[in-house]
Design an enzyme around this catalytic site. Sequence first.
Site: not given
Length: 176
Positions: A46, A51, A97-98, A139-140, A143
Amino acid sequence: MSKLDIITLPDRLLRTVSTPVERIDDDLRRFLDDMLETMYGAPGIGLAAVQVGVLRRIVTVDVAKREDEDAPPNPMFFINPEILWSSDERDTHEEGCLSIPDYYSEVERPASIRIRYLDRDGKPQELSADSILAVCLQHEIDHLNGTLFIDHLSKLKRDMVIKRFTKQARIGKPDL
Ligand code: GNR
Ligand code: NI
């Protein structure tokens, strides 16, 4: 298509609320393709636009490979996603998480959700999700609101992670 740079903690942009997309045109669709390439290249399941430093309510997801290694890609695009319903039933899943590289922890969230969003043609859609898709979408969407998965952990764990990344960012910049 081009691969974009992913920002990491303690970048303050990650704590900023993203604003809704107003026009879905070819420029936006090009950006969606860049996000997808960035997500696949990371690799991740994702990605939220914030990000890559763009404060718009845009998300890409592909959980196909997570479910079955030989499955064909299944890119999904969500513009202005909103959670319409969350189950009382909760589920715990390991998240990463990236934007918080090399840190993983179990997170408890609603097991199932229903969302509303615009697709890449600007058409309103609704989708019910459970298992890893529900985890990833929550999660997204977090963000887009400046929330990170570490915010769902104890304050002790969260502060430990933030401290680690803040310290790391100082190396080589002792005057900051
Ligand atoms: O690639 C990712 N994997 C992942 C695993 C468990 C729960 C959420 C995720 S999303 C993450 C990519 C990312 O940081 N998206 O914002
Ligand atoms: Ni993330």
